[in-house]
Design an enzyme around this catalytic site. Structure first.
Site, PDB file in Angstrom:
ATOM      1  CG  HIS A 271     -22.899  -4.235  43.192  1.00 11.17           C
ATOM      2  ND1 HIS A 271     -22.297  -5.401  42.779  1.00 11.17           N
ATOM      3  CD2 HIS A 271     -22.303  -3.919  44.369  1.00 11.17           C
ATOM      4  CE1 HIS A 271     -21.402  -5.787  43.670  1.00 11.17           C
ATOM      5  NE2 HIS A 271     -21.368  -4.899  44.640  1.00 11.17           N
TER       6      HIS A 271
ATOM      7  NE  ARG B 149     -21.115   0.971  44.985  1.00 15.54           N
ATOM      8  CZ  ARG B 149     -21.621   0.014  45.770  1.00 15.54           C
ATOM      9  NH1 ARG B 149     -21.100  -0.180  46.977  1.00 15.54           N
ATOM     10  NH2 ARG B 149     -22.635  -0.707  45.378  1.00 15.54           N
TER      11      ARG B 149
ATOM     12  CG  ASP C 234     -12.145  14.206  32.778  1.00 16.73           C
ATOM     13  OD1 ASP C 234     -11.663  15.025  33.590  1.00 16.73           O
ATOM     14  OD2 ASP C 234     -11.440  13.531  31.995  1.00 16.73           O
TER      15      ASP C 234
ATOM     16  CD  GLU D 199     -17.357  -2.677  50.229  1.00 15.57           C
ATOM     17  OE1 GLU D 199     -18.565  -2.878  50.390  1.00 15.57           O
ATOM     18  OE2 GLU D 199     -16.896  -2.236  49.154  1.00 15.57           O
TER      19      GLU D 199
ATOM     20  CG  ASP E 284     -19.031  -6.436  49.387  1.00 13.84           C
ATOM     21  OD1 ASP E 284     -18.972  -7.561  48.860  1.00 13.84           O
ATOM     22  OD2 ASP E 284     -19.391  -5.424  48.764  1.00 13.84           O
TER      23      ASP E 284
HETATM   24  C1  3PY Z   1     -22.207  -3.190  50.868  1.00 10.83           C
HETATM   25  O1  3PY Z   1     -23.126  -3.299  51.708  1.00 10.83           O
HETATM   26  O2  3PY Z   1     -21.358  -4.051  50.658  1.00 10.83           O
HETATM   27  C2  3PY Z   1     -22.125  -1.968  50.079  1.00 10.83           C
HETATM   28  O3  3PY Z   1     -21.235  -1.827  49.295  1.00 10.83           O
HETATM   29  C3  3PY Z   1     -23.170  -0.936  50.244  1.00 10.83           C
HETATM   30  O4  3PY Z   1     -24.277  -1.297  49.561  1.00 10.83           O
HETATM   31 MG    MG Z   2     -20.066  -3.502  48.991  1.00  9.85          MG
END
Ligand code: 3PY
Ligand code: MG
Length: 265
Positions: A52, A77, A91, A156, A182
């Protein structure tokens, strides 16, 4: 012969496996200088967000280099659990990955494979051109890299929550991390992670993750939330985000100045 070793004592993976509380800060500013400022605060880990935040492999590399002198674990991430992206992140030297939206054991198995060289997996071999192997200077890198690789998966979605035990049972998954943002959207409470139904699902999910013996983590938006999550049994927990600290600090400073300044006649 290559000596098989586990993670170094005191390393992030070692501490994670021991269940020590590990506090981190989300990095969404995508900037090496602010990453270094945050690193100097003494966090156990920093999460560099390719999902994000406006990051590329090159901006992630610059942040990785900026925090290299600090005793913390840089976690990356990726935008998705794509083996091609995972290969690039590994890498450039990330050893710990947090993969979003993991929903099944099969998906988790494919992710583990993406982090391991053949015959254990499908990770492509960069040889001595990768920073991860210190450009070929790490002896036995190809044989031992997987022992230092830490795979954290995000739970999530409803499907992910249903499959917690199966995902946790996958060898090579080191921890399960709840994404309240999420998850609340998936439960029909978009933007309302504090909703009682979301909190109940999170509490149950954390209990079930703990029962599997794998590390349990969660995104917490601030220090009080982080402490509450540790009390609930989470062991790797964010204490907020770099963006949140900046916006919160800036707004509070302005508010305080406006509130205390006497308007001039
Ligand atoms: C969420 O809360 O969905 C995440 O991926 C962590 O920020
Ligand atoms: Mg998330």
């Amino acid at each position: 012969m290559v000596v098989q070793r586990g993670p170094a004592p005191g390393s992030f993976l070692d501490r994670l496996r021991r269940g020590e509380p590990l506090f981190g800060l989300w990095q969404a500013l995508a900037n090496p200088y602010t990453a270094e400022v945050c690193a100097s605060a003494g966090f156990d880990w920093l999460l560099f967000d390719g999902e994000h935040a406006p990051n590329t492999v090159q901006t992630l590399l610059a942040q990785l280099q900026a925090v290299a002198p600090y005793p913390l674990e840089p976690i990356a991430r990726p935008p998705a659990g794509d083996p091609a992206i995972i290969k690039q992140y590994l890498d450039v030297g990330f050893r710990t990955l947090l993969v979003p939206m993991v929903e099944t054991a099969e998906q988790a198995e494919r992710l583990v494979a993406a982090t391991r060289f053949p015959p254990l997996g499908i990770r492509g071999v960069a040889g001595s051109t990768s920073r991860a192997s210190r450009f070929g200077a790490v002896p036995g890198y190809l044989q031992t890299a997987h022992q230092h690789t830490c795979l954290l998966v995000q739970i999530e979605s409803r499907t992910g929550v249903e499959h917690i035990e199966a995902i946790a049972a996958v060898d090579g998954v080191d921890g399960l991390f709840i994404g309240p943002g999420d998850l609340s959207a998936a439960l029909g409470h978009l933007g309302d992670a504090k909703h009682p139904e979301v909190q109940a699902v999170i509490a149950d999910a954390m209990t079930r993750i703990r029962a599997t013996g794998k590390a349990s983590g969660i995104f917490a938006a601030g220090p009080a939330d982080a402490r509450a999550r540790v009390a609930q049994g989470a062991t790797f927990v964010s204490v907020g985000t770099d963006v949140g600290l900046l916006t919160g600090g800036a707004a509070a400073a302005l508010l305080e100045a406006r509130g205390t300044l006497t308007p001039q006649e």
